[in-house]
Design a protein around this motif. Structure first.
Motif, mmCIF file in Angstrom:
data_model
loop_
_atom_site.group_PDB
_atom_site.id
_atom_site.type_symbol
_atom_site.label_atom_id
_atom_site.label_comp_id
_atom_site.label_asym_id
_atom_site.label_seq_id
_atom_site.Cartn_x
_atom_site.Cartn_y
_atom_site.Cartn_z
ATOM 1 N N ILE A 1 3.418 11.503 12.621
ATOM 2 C CA ILE A 1 4.682 11.602 12.565
ATOM 3 C C ILE A 1 5.226 11.807 11.118
ATOM 4 O O ILE A 1 6.110 12.578 10.736
ATOM 5 N N LEU A 2 4.750 10.995 10.230
ATOM 6 C CA LEU A 2 4.980 10.954 8.944
ATOM 7 C C LEU A 2 4.851 12.448 8.303
ATOM 8 O O LEU A 2 5.701 13.136 7.657
ATOM 9 N N ARG A 3 3.671 13.041 8.580
ATOM 10 C CA ARG A 3 3.238 14.618 8.466
ATOM 11 C C ARG A 3 4.191 15.293 8.811
ATOM 12 O O ARG A 3 4.702 16.459 8.256
ATOM 13 N N LYS A 4 4.441 15.032 10.140
ATOM 14 C CA LYS A 4 5.621 16.227 10.683
ATOM 15 C C LYS A 4 7.051 16.172 9.993
ATOM 16 O O LYS A 4 7.541 17.424 9.902
ATOM 17 N N TYR A 5 7.276 15.192 9.240
ATOM 18 C CA TYR A 5 8.397 15.073 8.505
ATOM 19 C C TYR A 5 8.291 15.384 7.062
ATOM 20 O O TYR A 5 8.819 15.299 6.082
ATOM 21 N N GLY A 6 7.197 15.995 6.748
ATOM 22 C CA GLY A 6 6.947 16.749 5.347
ATOM 23 C C GLY A 6 6.179 15.635 4.289
ATOM 24 O O GLY A 6 6.201 15.850 3.240
ATOM 25 N N PHE A 7 5.892 14.382 4.691
ATOM 26 C CA PHE A 7 5.301 13.372 3.860
ATOM 27 C C PHE A 7 3.908 13.694 3.637
ATOM 28 O O PHE A 7 3.142 14.209 4.566
ATOM 29 N N GLU A 8 3.459 13.892 2.407
ATOM 30 C CA GLU A 8 1.872 13.735 2.116
ATOM 31 C C GLU A 8 1.505 12.256 2.217
ATOM 32 O O GLU A 8 2.127 11.544 1.411
ATOM 33 N N ALA B 1 15.476 17.339 5.573
ATOM 34 C CA ALA B 1 15.860 18.571 6.077
ATOM 35 C C ALA B 1 14.839 19.117 7.019
ATOM 36 O O ALA B 1 15.310 19.924 7.818
ATOM 37 N N LEU B 2 13.947 18.555 7.273
ATOM 38 C CA LEU B 2 12.962 18.804 8.528
ATOM 39 C C LEU B 2 13.384 18.227 9.832
ATOM 40 O O LEU B 2 12.938 18.504 10.777
ATOM 41 N N ALA B 3 14.551 17.385 9.799
ATOM 42 C CA ALA B 3 14.974 16.924 11.090
ATOM 43 C C ALA B 3 16.111 17.747 11.587
ATOM 44 O O ALA B 3 16.922 18.253 10.753
ATOM 45 N N ARG C 1 0.865 -1.144 0.042
ATOM 46 C CA ARG C 1 0.009 0.159 -0.019
ATOM 47 C C ARG C 1 0.730 1.297 0.002
ATOM 48 O O ARG C 1 2.064 1.391 0.523
ATOM 49 N N LEU C 2 0.332 2.224 -0.711
ATOM 50 C CA LEU C 2 0.940 3.539 -0.610
ATOM 51 C C LEU C 2 1.057 4.258 0.653
ATOM 52 O O LEU C 2 -0.096 4.156 1.518
ATOM 53 N N TYR C 3 1.971 4.529 1.221
ATOM 54 C CA TYR C 3 2.037 5.287 2.691
ATOM 55 C C TYR C 3 2.542 6.577 2.554
ATOM 56 O O TYR C 3 2.368 7.109 3.513
ATOM 57 N N ALA C 4 3.235 7.257 1.421
ATOM 58 C CA ALA C 4 3.499 8.309 1.623
ATOM 59 C C ALA C 4 3.985 8.935 0.047
ATOM 60 O O ALA C 4 4.176 8.308 -0.675
ATOM 61 N N LYS C 5 3.650 10.289 0.064
ATOM 62 C CA LYS C 5 4.345 10.877 -1.247
ATOM 63 C C LYS C 5 5.503 11.947 -0.588
ATOM 64 O O LYS C 5 5.335 12.578 0.127
ATOM 65 N N GLY C 6 6.798 11.696 -1.311
ATOM 66 C CA GLY C 6 7.801 12.413 -0.807
ATOM 67 C C GLY C 6 8.311 13.897 -1.650
ATOM 68 O O GLY C 6 7.439 13.968 -2.539
ATOM 69 N N ARG C 7 8.910 14.615 -1.095
ATOM 70 C CA ARG C 7 9.427 15.951 -2.058
ATOM 71 C C ARG C 7 10.979 15.961 -1.904
ATOM 72 O O ARG C 7 11.522 15.533 -0.728
ATOM 73 N N ILE C 8 11.574 16.444 -2.767
ATOM 74 C CA ILE C 8 12.861 17.230 -2.826
ATOM 75 C C ILE C 8 12.978 18.628 -2.696
ATOM 76 O O ILE C 8 12.037 19.433 -3.093
ATOM 77 N N GLY C 9 14.149 18.896 -2.315
ATOM 78 C CA GLY C 9 14.622 20.312 -2.276
ATOM 79 C C GLY C 9 16.136 20.597 -2.174
ATOM 80 O O GLY C 9 17.027 19.801 -2.173
ATOM 81 N N ILE C 10 16.658 21.924 -2.492
ATOM 82 C CA ILE C 10 18.058 22.030 -2.248
ATOM 83 C C ILE C 10 18.469 22.683 -0.823
ATOM 84 O O ILE C 10 17.602 23.332 -0.360
#
Length: 256
Positions: free
Chosen positions: A245-252, A194-196, A97-106
């Motif tokens: 917790i996943l949302r706290k670390y920026g995951f959708e 980056a959010l850690a 199952r899909l658990y999250a969608k991630g993002r990238i950044g500089i």
């Protein structure tokens, strides 16, 4: 334990308990999950008394190892296609199952000559004026976050110019270490890292538009004959506390 450690065990395990440790259910998790899943697993242990052995690395390497029979019980991939391949090969209980969608950044470390500019305009200028010497990304071959970084750089028209200056991490955690160590002027890393505080406190970060690369659809799956604690943790990952917790670390996270 350092950022690049590939093994994280929840709870302290004395020397005389090493044999018991070897029988713990084992989760192979993409490196972007390091801080988030350590926190979820600690909460799981506190609430249930059950321990999970955590191993972090690149999703591509885990896929190869599982395909060859590595003794993992649960796989959290940063690219759902690796899960689908394992399912098609008959290695998993289902298609997961899909658990999250991630993002990238500089991310640029403190004192860098670069600016944290999500549209990479300053990175383009730094390539032209000589400010950029080294830049970190994860391996596009093994790490989904590295592939998305390459796609974003291609979208910005920078790939050919920046490729000779790249420092390649085996996984996104190693790329984050390179980006913050001072040996590079910056890098493209996972938003979750980056959010850690351990990473974010070392520099400035800006998200790259998600339309610049393919989605980071992250999927998890149980292996065939996974033990009950692994199944319990799989289910726990869908609970409100784990999703928070996943949302706290920026995951959708997908709606349940």
């Amino acid at each position: 334990m350092g950022l690049c450690a590939v093994l994280s065990v929840i709870g302290s395990i004395p020397a005389h308990a090493q044999q018991a440790h070897s029988t713990l259910p084992t989760l192979a998790a993409a490196s972007d999950l390091k801080f988030a899943i350590e926190e979820v697993a600690a909460k799981f242990e506190k609430e249930t008394g059950q321990k999970i052995r955590l191993v972090f690395g690149s999703s591509g390497n885990f896929y190869s190892q599982i395909a060859q029979g590595a003794p993992f019980h649960l796989f959290m991939s940063a690219d759902e296609n690796f899960v689908f391949k394992l399912a098609d090969a008959g290695k998993t209980e289902d298609r997961g199952r899909l658990y999250a969608k991630g993002r990238i950044g500089i991310l640029v470390p403190k004192g860098s000559a670069l600016k944290a500019d999500g549209e990479l305009n300053d990175l383009a200028a730094a390539l032209k004026d000589g400010r950029l010497k080294k830049f970190a990304i994860a391996s596009p071959e093994h790490a989904p976050y590295g592939m998305r970084a390459m796609e974003a750089l291609e979208h910005a028209g920078l790939w050919q110019a920046i490729e000779p200056r790249l420092v390649i991490g085996e996984n996104i955690s190693q790329a984050a270490q390179f980006a913050t160590s001072g040996s590079t002027q910056g890098g493209i890393i996972a938003y979750s890292l980056a959010l850690a505080p351990q990473i974010g406190s070392k520099g400035d970060f800006a998200l790259i538009p998600e339309t610049w690369h393919k989605p980071l659809a992250q999927r998890m799956v149980l292996m065939k004959n996974a033990p009950e604690p692994a199944k319990a943790f799989y289910q726990y990952l869908g609970t409100p506390g784990a999703l928070a917790i996943l949302r706290k670390y920026g995951f959708e996270v997908p709606a349940r």
